[in-house]
Design an enzyme around this catalytic site. Structure first.
Site, mmCIF file in Angstrom:
data_model
loop_
_atom_site.group_PDB
_atom_site.id
_atom_site.type_symbol
_atom_site.label_atom_id
_atom_site.label_comp_id
_atom_site.label_asym_id
_atom_site.label_seq_id
_atom_site.Cartn_x
_atom_site.Cartn_y
_atom_site.Cartn_z
ATOM 1 C CB SER A 162 23.673 52.260 57.552
ATOM 2 O OG SER A 162 24.109 51.501 56.464
ATOM 3 N NE ARG B 118 25.144 47.388 60.803
ATOM 4 C CZ ARG B 118 25.301 46.603 59.734
ATOM 5 N NH1 ARG B 118 25.316 45.297 59.877
ATOM 6 N NH2 ARG B 118 25.464 47.131 58.549
ATOM 7 C CD GLU C 172 24.550 50.674 61.691
ATOM 8 O OE1 GLU C 172 23.993 50.714 60.583
ATOM 9 O OE2 GLU C 172 25.706 50.262 61.857
HETATM 10 N N1 EPU Z 1 17.964 50.865 47.956
HETATM 11 C C1 EPU Z 1 17.205 51.753 47.240
HETATM 12 N N2 EPU Z 1 17.464 53.086 47.391
HETATM 13 C C2 EPU Z 1 18.433 53.563 48.211
HETATM 14 C C3 EPU Z 1 19.199 52.635 48.941
HETATM 15 C C4 EPU Z 1 18.948 51.277 48.796
HETATM 16 O O1 EPU Z 1 16.307 51.393 46.484
HETATM 17 O O2 EPU Z 1 18.600 54.781 48.292
HETATM 18 C C5 EPU Z 1 17.744 49.414 47.745
HETATM 19 C C6 EPU Z 1 18.891 48.810 46.954
HETATM 20 O O3 EPU Z 1 18.663 48.906 45.581
HETATM 21 C C7 EPU Z 1 18.880 47.375 47.409
HETATM 22 C C8 EPU Z 1 18.433 47.465 48.862
HETATM 23 O O4 EPU Z 1 17.783 48.745 49.003
HETATM 24 O O5 EPU Z 1 17.940 46.632 46.710
HETATM 25 C C9 EPU Z 1 19.561 47.323 49.847
HETATM 26 O O6 EPU Z 1 20.564 48.307 49.598
HETATM 27 P P1 EPU Z 1 22.124 48.003 49.876
HETATM 28 O O7 EPU Z 1 22.526 46.727 49.260
HETATM 29 O O8 EPU Z 1 22.876 49.239 49.516
HETATM 30 O O9 EPU Z 1 22.218 47.721 51.415
HETATM 31 P P2 EPU Z 1 21.483 48.308 52.685
HETATM 32 O O10 EPU Z 1 20.535 47.302 53.208
HETATM 33 O O11 EPU Z 1 20.949 49.671 52.380
HETATM 34 C C10 EPU Z 1 23.183 47.301 54.402
HETATM 35 C C11 EPU Z 1 24.056 47.748 55.529
HETATM 36 C C12 EPU Z 1 25.310 48.443 55.011
HETATM 37 C C13 EPU Z 1 26.069 47.449 54.149
HETATM 38 C C14 EPU Z 1 25.143 46.992 53.015
HETATM 39 C C15 EPU Z 1 25.785 45.917 52.194
HETATM 40 C C16 EPU Z 1 22.560 48.211 57.391
HETATM 41 C C17 EPU Z 1 21.952 49.238 58.279
HETATM 42 N N3 EPU Z 1 23.329 48.655 56.403
HETATM 43 O O12 EPU Z 1 22.713 48.461 53.717
HETATM 44 O O13 EPU Z 1 26.119 48.767 56.142
HETATM 45 O O14 EPU Z 1 27.245 48.031 53.622
HETATM 46 O O15 EPU Z 1 23.922 46.436 53.556
HETATM 47 O O16 EPU Z 1 25.809 44.742 52.931
HETATM 48 O O17 EPU Z 1 22.339 47.016 57.602
HETATM 49 C C18 EPU Z 1 26.672 50.510 57.679
HETATM 50 O O18 EPU Z 1 26.216 49.777 58.556
HETATM 51 O O19 EPU Z 1 27.133 51.651 57.935
HETATM 52 C C19 EPU Z 1 26.619 50.053 56.294
HETATM 53 C C20 EPU Z 1 27.007 50.837 55.288
#
Ligand code: EPU
Length: 338
Positions: free
Chosen positions: A237, A166, A333
């Site tokens: 995010s 990012r 972000e």
């Molecule tokens: N999780 C929880 N509770 C929550 C949210 C997440 O326990 O409320 C856990 C999920 O179960 C999972 C882990 O956290 O084990 C990661 O969650 P997720 O796969 O939804 O991805 P993320 O790390 O929260 C990132 C990106 C997203 C992107 C997703 C998928 C960033 C800041 N965000 O989110 O990007 O869509 O991975 O690759 O890196 C964005 O930048 O706007 C965005 C949506």
């Protein structure tokens, strides 16, 4: 080229903030942008300049007293091709997901995991957008920019853009110096799927593996977790996932053995901020008219009529609680415009 004064930014920020810009200019070509910048130089304009894309990563604290510049430069032009790849030069004002759809329709590989990310092509190169194990930095070969101070057109090779999670040079050392006008991406002509992130592979079970099915699977996963900004204001995010030193990760994991994480390198691990915010009990909670989304705690939402200050207050409360519980700093972000 279109110019407006006292212009509503409501259609230009997905958080749904009803704020105004003193001046708003939309340009459709590099020439037009250079003209606007030359006029500003001649007039000695000293107001702030804010180039925006789709406004999907912005949080306005209030009205903007400067000039907002919006690119409406269009076009998706193949500029080179060999046996394995095609290079496509895309206007900064194209909607990012339209470009992904274009690639999928033509059988070009590499962008499909980045389906349905809101925003425009210019911002993709500034933010280094990423999802489902893919980052746009791995597709970008060159970024065409105009220098604000001189109006000069420059081509920046991707290797000089300091891309990281990012991050890019355009958000850091060169912040405010250049405006992106075109981005050149290199797509593959042979199948090469990345399905190992999260539940993408599970989502595809029983279906043929094609660009179209991967795109659909990504869309379904996103739809199930992320709020639609047309229905509830948000900027995806809100925080970046923090990258922590391994001893810090081990300390937290001792207390939370089921914590999800991503390996970064020998010394660093990335922890999902959404998981930490969830553990703090914030999921689905509100502070004033701003809230934490009830299916993905990484997303802050406008529950109706929230001001930028309310969202910022919620973000600060969340940041404080995460710091207190885990000893880890999380950073937005989303770009604050105050
Ligand atoms: N999780 C929880 N509770 C929550 C949210 C997440 O326990 O409320 C856990 C999920 O179960 C999972 C882990 O956290 O084990 C990661 O969650 P997720 O796969 O939804 O991805 P993320 O790390 O929260 C990132 C990106 C997203 C992107 C997703 C998928 C960033 C800041 N965000 O989110 O990007 O869509 O991975 O690759 O890196 C964005 O930048 O706007 C965005 C949506």
């Amino acid at each position: 080229m279109h110019r407006y004064t006292d212009y509503s930014l409501l259609p230009h920020n997905t958080f749904g903030m009803d704020v105004k810009a003193a001046f708003f200019v939309e340009y459709t070509s590099v020439d037009d942008l250079q003209t606007v910048l030359a006029e500003r130089r001649r007039a000695g304009a000293e107001d702030r300049l804010l180039p925006i894309g789709g406004g999907s990563n912005l949080l306005f604290g209030g009205d903007f007293s400067g000039t907002v510049l919006h690119s409406a430069i269009r076009g998706m032009m193949p500029v080179a091709e060999d046996d394995s790849h095609v290079w496509v030069k895309v206007g900064a004002g194209e909607v990012w997901d339209d470009f992904v759809a274009h690639c999928v329709d033509r059988g070009w590989y590499g962008a499909e995991n980045l389906s349905a990310i809101p925003g425009e092509v210019g911002a993709s190169a500034v933010q280094n957008i990423g999802a489902y194990g893919a980052e746009v930095k791995d597709l970008i070969t060159e970024v065409e920019v105009v220098e604000v101070a001189t109006g000069a057109l420059r081509l920046i090779p991707a290797a000089d853009c300091r891309y990281a999670y990012r991050q890019s040079i355009f958000k850091n050392e060169w912040k405010g110096r250049f405006i992106v006008t075109h981005v050149t991406y290199r797509l593959g002509k042979q199948p090469d799927f990345r399905l190992d992130y999260g539940n993408l592979r599970t989502e595809l079970e029983g279906k043929p593996l094609t660009l179209a099915t991967v795109r659909e699977a990504v869309r379904r996963i996103r739809d199930s977790k992320l709020p639609d900004p047309r229905k509830q204001g948000n900027a995806g995010s809100f925080f970046m996932n923090p990258v922590v030193e391994r001893p810090c990760f081990e300390r937290i994991r001792a207390d939370y053995p089921s914590m999800p994480f991503y390996e970064v390198d020998a010394d660093h691990v990335k922890i999902p901020a959404g998981w930490m915010i969830d553990q703090c009990g914030w999921k689905g909670r509100a502070l004033g008219r701003a809230g934490v989304h009830d299916r993905q705690a990484l997303v802050l939402v406008n529950r109706g009529g929230a001001t930028g200050a309310e969202v910022m207050a919620l973000a600060e409360a969340v940041r404080r609680d995460v710091k207190e519980k885990f000893g880890v700093e999380i950073h937005p972000e989303v770009n604050y415009i105050v």
